[in-house]
Design a protein around this motif. Structure first.
Motif, PDB file in Angstrom:
ATOM      1  N   GLY A  28       5.200   4.760  11.137  1.00 14.60           N
ATOM      2  CA  GLY A  28       4.430   5.877  10.598  1.00 14.60           C
ATOM      3  C   GLY A  28       3.502   5.389   9.509  1.00 14.60           C
ATOM      4  N   PRO A  29       2.401   6.122   9.273  1.00 15.61           N
ATOM      5  CA  PRO A  29       1.377   5.630   8.344  1.00 15.61           C
ATOM      6  C   PRO A  29       1.679   5.834   6.869  1.00 15.61           C
ATOM      7  CG  PRO A  29       0.662   7.687   9.335  1.00 15.61           C
ATOM      8  CD  PRO A  29       1.949   7.319  10.015  1.00 15.61           C
ATOM      9  N   LEU A  30       2.599   6.744   6.521  1.00 17.51           N
ATOM     10  CA  LEU A  30       2.793   7.102   5.114  1.00 17.51           C
ATOM     11  C   LEU A  30       4.202   6.776   4.648  1.00 17.51           C
ATOM     12  CD1 LEU A  30       1.078  10.629   5.033  1.00 17.51           C
ATOM     13  CD2 LEU A  30       0.041   8.374   4.667  1.00 17.51           C
ATOM     14  N   HIS A  31       4.288   5.993   3.577  1.00 16.34           N
ATOM     15  CA  HIS A  31       5.579   5.666   2.973  1.00 16.34           C
ATOM     16  C   HIS A  31       5.455   5.797   1.459  1.00 16.34           C
ATOM     17  CE1 HIS A  31       7.758   3.709   6.457  1.00 16.34           C
ATOM     18  NE2 HIS A  31       6.544   3.937   6.945  1.00 16.34           N
ATOM     19  N   VAL A  32       6.582   6.093   0.809  1.00 19.73           N
ATOM     20  CA  VAL A  32       6.636   6.161  -0.654  1.00 19.73           C
ATOM     21  C   VAL A  32       7.692   5.196  -1.144  1.00 19.73           C
ATOM     22  CG1 VAL A  32       6.935   7.628  -2.684  1.00 19.73           C
ATOM     23  CG2 VAL A  32       6.044   8.612  -0.573  1.00 19.73           C
ATOM     24  N   GLY A  33       7.338   4.381  -2.136  1.00 18.13           N
ATOM     25  CA  GLY A  33       8.284   3.486  -2.771  1.00 18.13           C
ATOM     26  C   GLY A  33       8.343   3.751  -4.260  1.00 18.13           C
ATOM     27  N   THR A  34       9.154   2.973  -4.965  1.00 21.34           N
ATOM     28  CA  THR A  34       9.213   3.046  -6.426  1.00 21.34           C
ATOM     29  C   THR A  34       9.081   1.646  -6.993  1.00 21.34           C
ATOM     30  OG1 THR A  34      11.634   2.870  -6.513  1.00 21.34           O
ATOM     31  CG2 THR A  34      10.681   5.100  -6.412  1.00 21.34           C
ATOM     32  N   ASP A  35       8.708   1.560  -8.270  1.00 25.57           N
ATOM     33  CA  ASP A  35       8.349   0.268  -8.866  1.00 25.57           C
ATOM     34  C   ASP A  35       8.683   0.299 -10.347  1.00 25.57           C
ATOM     35  OD1 ASP A  35       6.733  -1.869 -10.080  1.00 25.57           O
ATOM     36  OD2 ASP A  35       5.634  -1.957  -8.193  1.00 25.57           O
ATOM     37  N   ILE A  36       9.457  -0.712 -10.800  1.00 21.31           N
ATOM     38  CA  ILE A  36       9.709  -0.863 -12.237  1.00 21.31           C
ATOM     39  C   ILE A  36       9.416  -2.285 -12.712  1.00 21.31           C
ATOM     40  CG2 ILE A  36      12.167  -1.402 -12.023  1.00 21.31           C
ATOM     41  CD1 ILE A  36      12.627   0.280 -14.552  1.00 21.31           C
ATOM     42  N   GLY A  37       9.113  -3.192 -11.769  1.00 18.85           N
ATOM     43  CA  GLY A  37       8.755  -4.554 -12.154  1.00 18.85           C
ATOM     44  C   GLY A  37       7.939  -5.251 -11.076  1.00 18.85           C
ATOM     45  N   GLY A  38       7.610  -4.477 -10.032  1.00 17.21           N
ATOM     46  CA  GLY A  38       6.865  -5.039  -8.900  1.00 17.21           C
ATOM     47  C   GLY A  38       7.366  -4.527  -7.569  1.00 17.21           C
ATOM     48  N   SER A  39       8.191  -3.487  -7.584  1.00 18.24           N
ATOM     49  CA  SER A  39       8.961  -3.096  -6.399  1.00 18.24           C
ATOM     50  C   SER A  39       8.176  -2.422  -5.285  1.00 18.24           C
ATOM     51  CB  SER A  39      10.133  -2.193  -6.802  1.00 18.24           C
ATOM     52  OG  SER A  39      11.114  -2.942  -7.469  1.00 18.24           O
ATOM     53  N   VAL A  40       6.937  -1.986  -5.527  1.00 14.91           N
ATOM     54  CA  VAL A  40       6.068  -1.627  -4.398  1.00 14.91           C
ATOM     55  C   VAL A  40       5.074  -2.745  -4.123  1.00 14.91           C
ATOM     56  CG1 VAL A  40       6.309   0.878  -4.658  1.00 14.91           C
ATOM     57  CG2 VAL A  40       4.387  -0.272  -5.772  1.00 14.91           C
ATOM     58  N   ARG A  41       4.641  -3.450  -5.171  1.00 12.12           N
ATOM     59  CA  ARG A  41       3.601  -4.465  -4.990  1.00 12.12           C
ATOM     60  C   ARG A  41       4.115  -5.737  -4.318  1.00 12.12           C
ATOM     61  NH1 ARG A  41       2.464  -4.631 -11.008  1.00 12.12           N
ATOM     62  NH2 ARG A  41       4.487  -3.553 -10.948  1.00 12.12           N
ATOM     63  N   LEU A  42       5.320  -6.185  -4.662  1.00  7.89           N
ATOM     64  CA  LEU A  42       5.843  -7.406  -4.036  1.00  7.89           C
ATOM     65  C   LEU A  42       6.054  -7.223  -2.529  1.00  7.89           C
ATOM     66  CD1 LEU A  42       8.200  -8.405  -6.947  1.00  7.89           C
ATOM     67  CD2 LEU A  42       6.184  -9.677  -6.211  1.00  7.89           C
ATOM     68  N   PRO A  43       6.703  -6.136  -2.078  1.00 12.79           N
ATOM     69  CA  PRO A  43       6.776  -5.937  -0.621  1.00 12.79           C
ATOM     70  C   PRO A  43       5.401  -5.780   0.015  1.00 12.79           C
ATOM     71  CG  PRO A  43       8.326  -4.497  -1.760  1.00 12.79           C
ATOM     72  CD  PRO A  43       7.466  -5.120  -2.814  1.00 12.79           C
ATOM     73  N   ALA A  44       4.482  -5.129  -0.681  1.00 11.41           N
ATOM     74  CA  ALA A  44       3.130  -4.993  -0.132  1.00 11.41           C
ATOM     75  C   ALA A  44       2.482  -6.356   0.047  1.00 11.41           C
ATOM     76  CB  ALA A  44       2.277  -4.114  -1.045  1.00 11.41           C
ATOM     77  N   GLY A  45       2.614  -7.217  -0.973  1.00 18.41           N
ATOM     78  CA  GLY A  45       2.020  -8.546  -0.887  1.00 18.41           C
ATOM     79  C   GLY A  45       2.618  -9.378   0.224  1.00 18.41           C
ATOM     80  N   TRP A  46       3.944  -9.343   0.358  1.00 21.20           N
ATOM     81  CA  TRP A  46       4.616 -10.178   1.351  1.00 21.20           C
ATOM     82  C   TRP A  46       4.564  -9.588   2.754  1.00 21.20           C
ATOM     83  CZ3 TRP A  46       9.036 -10.899  -2.654  1.00 21.20           C
ATOM     84  CH2 TRP A  46       8.731 -11.981  -3.494  1.00 21.20           C
ATOM     85  N   CYS A  47       4.274  -8.290   2.869  1.00 21.35           N
ATOM     86  CA  CYS A  47       4.194  -7.650   4.195  1.00 21.35           C
ATOM     87  C   CYS A  47       2.756  -7.335   4.597  1.00 21.35           C
ATOM     88  CB  CYS A  47       5.038  -6.376   4.223  1.00 21.35           C
ATOM     89  SG  CYS A  47       6.820  -6.682   4.090  1.00 21.35           S
ATOM     90  N   GLY A  48       1.773  -7.680   3.753  1.00 24.43           N
ATOM     91  CA  GLY A  48       0.373  -7.557   4.137  1.00 24.43           C
ATOM     92  C   GLY A  48      -0.168  -6.144   4.165  1.00 24.43           C
ATOM     93  N   ILE A  49       0.420  -5.247   3.369  1.00 29.39           N
ATOM     94  CA  ILE A  49       0.009  -3.843   3.379  1.00 29.39           C
ATOM     95  C   ILE A  49      -0.690  -3.490   2.066  1.00 29.39           C
ATOM     96  CG2 ILE A  49       1.946  -3.324   4.898  1.00 29.39           C
ATOM     97  CD1 ILE A  49       3.257  -1.886   2.435  1.00 29.39           C
TER      98      ILE A  49
END
Length: 461
Positions: A167-188
């Motif tokens: 699906g196109p829409l997901h919500v995550g949470t972040d306190i030290g990189g917790s949305v950005r690190l998966p985004a960087g490593w998964c190419g999103i």
């Protein structure tokens, strides 16, 4: 294009034109998840039957020309630690007592009100304290680009799910990189917004929710929904009616700071460095002014924060009954044990380093419109490890570029900017001034247009 590959913006246009229905799209996404999930293990409390019921209700509204909200009929998933009514919230750990949540947390409530079709939840590691898909409660979550690699965390399932087409829409949470690190490593793509821009519950220092999508446009669509007010978040910003869809920006004269040395942690690997510097040069060719930055973080800041977080986590773990404490991931227990016996002075000084981090980040970014850096200095690491060092005494060497902007409350995005020689994605982090979330989205959209053609998304084995 296959239905599970369509963006939210594309789906909404099809729904309005009656050329696709939410039911057929939801069925296609559910089938696609069924092909991937035995390999990825990215979902929790997945409920295809409930999703199809929501999709049927959405289809009826679209046929009447009366969509419920801005995301009506679009498949979405929500990180496990964002409460959804009737579903337990294990926080990624087998130590949690599984009790159904009484009500939706703000991000879940906003998606539901907007008519999104909620397929279920996505996985996370114990208490969200790892940049990894390793959990004592969930099966090991893997990276769809390479199943031997980690998707990152703590929004592990969301990062993997977006890349895999859940699906196109997901919500995550972040306190030290917790949305950005998966985004960087998964190419999103993801946006860690300014603290308080998206109401969340419970709120605390540094914690934000953010959209995780394949496109900047879809993230902007989500921001229009997720940023609506909710009084439960006592740290939220006053609501602003921001024109989130206004993503065009003139790059001439844009002042970009280029930060390639975080001041501590892992050195930037050459392939990561080359990809980020190439992105900066592409902006320079469009008239932007790129200036190299000196590091502003110090090891003292990182170690002080680490001491405070260890102590807080050790207090929480010690409060658990012995039989539940024994279920926490051993790596987390060992890390938190470092907070045992800390003096009040040591804990206070550690907490104070988070304020020092905040001041240093704001001052360093002040001369620029945006700052570019790697999202992470290294590509994705082995799937089964809790962190790249696999060492509880040095667990945070990979978050030096992401952490300071949680403390400074600045918006920061991660967007793909290249691939390693083995085909792993590389993340570019784009940081803005506090409250300039739209500006970060605009610069991210500019890069989306400037960057070389992207590789095809991974497909199930």
């Amino acid at each position: 294009m296959k239905l599970h590959e369509l963006s939210a913006a594309e789906l909404l246009r099809h729904y309005a034109a009656k050329t696709l229905s939410p039911v057929e799209v939801t069925r296609a996404v559910i089938a696609h998840i069924g092909r991937w999930e035995p390999h990825l293990h990215a979902t929790y409390a997945f409920d295809g039957e409930a999703a199809l019921k929501q999709a049927a209700d959405s289809e009826a509204r679209w046929l009447k020309g009366q969509p419920q909200g801005a995301l009506d009929g679009v498949p979405a998933m929500i990180k496990e630690n964002i409460a959804t009514q009737g579903t337990p919230t294990p926080l990624g750990t087998a130590a949690t007592e599984l009790k159904p949540a009484d009500r939706d947390a703000p991000p879940a409530a906003r998606l539901r009100e907007a008519g999104a079709v909620i397929l279920g939840k996505t996985t996370m590691p114990d208490y969200g304290m790892l940049s990894s898909g390793l959990s004592s409660f969930h099966p090991l979550t893997r990276n769809p680009w390479d199943l031997s690699k980690n998707p990152g965390g703590s929004s592990s399932g969301a990062g993997a799910g977006v890349a895999a087409g859940y699906g196109p829409l997901h919500v995550g949470t972040d306190i030290g990189g917790s949305v950005r690190l998966p985004a960087g490593w998964c190419g999103i793509f993801t946006l860690k917004p300014s603290l308080g821009r998206i109401p969340i519950y419970p709120p605390y220092a540094g914690r934000v929710a953010g959209p995780m999508t394949r496109t900047v446009e879809d993230a902007a669509l989500m921001m229009g929904v997720l940023s609506l007010p909710d009084a439960r978040d006592t740290m939220s910003l006053p609501y602003q009616d921001i024109a989130w869809s206004s993503l065009d920006r003139d790059l001439r004269g844009l002042k970009i700071g280029l930060l390639m040395d975080a001041g501590w942690g892992f050195p930037v690997e050459p392939q990561v460095r080359d990809a980020v510097e190439a992105a900066a040069r592409a902006f320079e060719a469009e008239g932007a002014i790129v200036t190299s930055m000196k590091p502003f973080m110090t090891r003292e800041m990182a170690d002080g924060m680490d001491r405070f977080w260890r102590t807080r986590s050790w207090i929480d773990i010690c409060a658990l009954p012995a039989e539940r404490r024994a279920k926490v991931l051993p790596f987390i227990v060992e890390w938190a044990r470092g907070g045992e016996g800390q003096s009040g002075e040591a804990v206070f000084k550690g907490y104070s380093q988070m304020a020092a981090m905040r001041e240093a980040a704001v001052a360093a970014c002040a001369p620029f419109d945006v700052v570019f850096s790697p999202t992470c200095p290294i590509p994705a690491f082995a799937a089964g490890l809790p962190c790249p060092t696999n060492d509880p005494s040095r667990p945070f060497e990979h978050i030096a570029f992401t952490l300071p902007y949680n403390m400074s409350e600045q918006p920061a995005a991660s967007i793909n900017c290249g691939y390693t020689s083995s085909g792993l994605p590389i993340g570019l982090q784009i940081i803005g001034h506090r409250f300039d979330d739209l500006g970060v989205l605009q610069v991210s959209r500019a890069w989306e247009r400037l960057r070389p053609a992207q590789r095809d998304w991974p497909t199930p084995p």
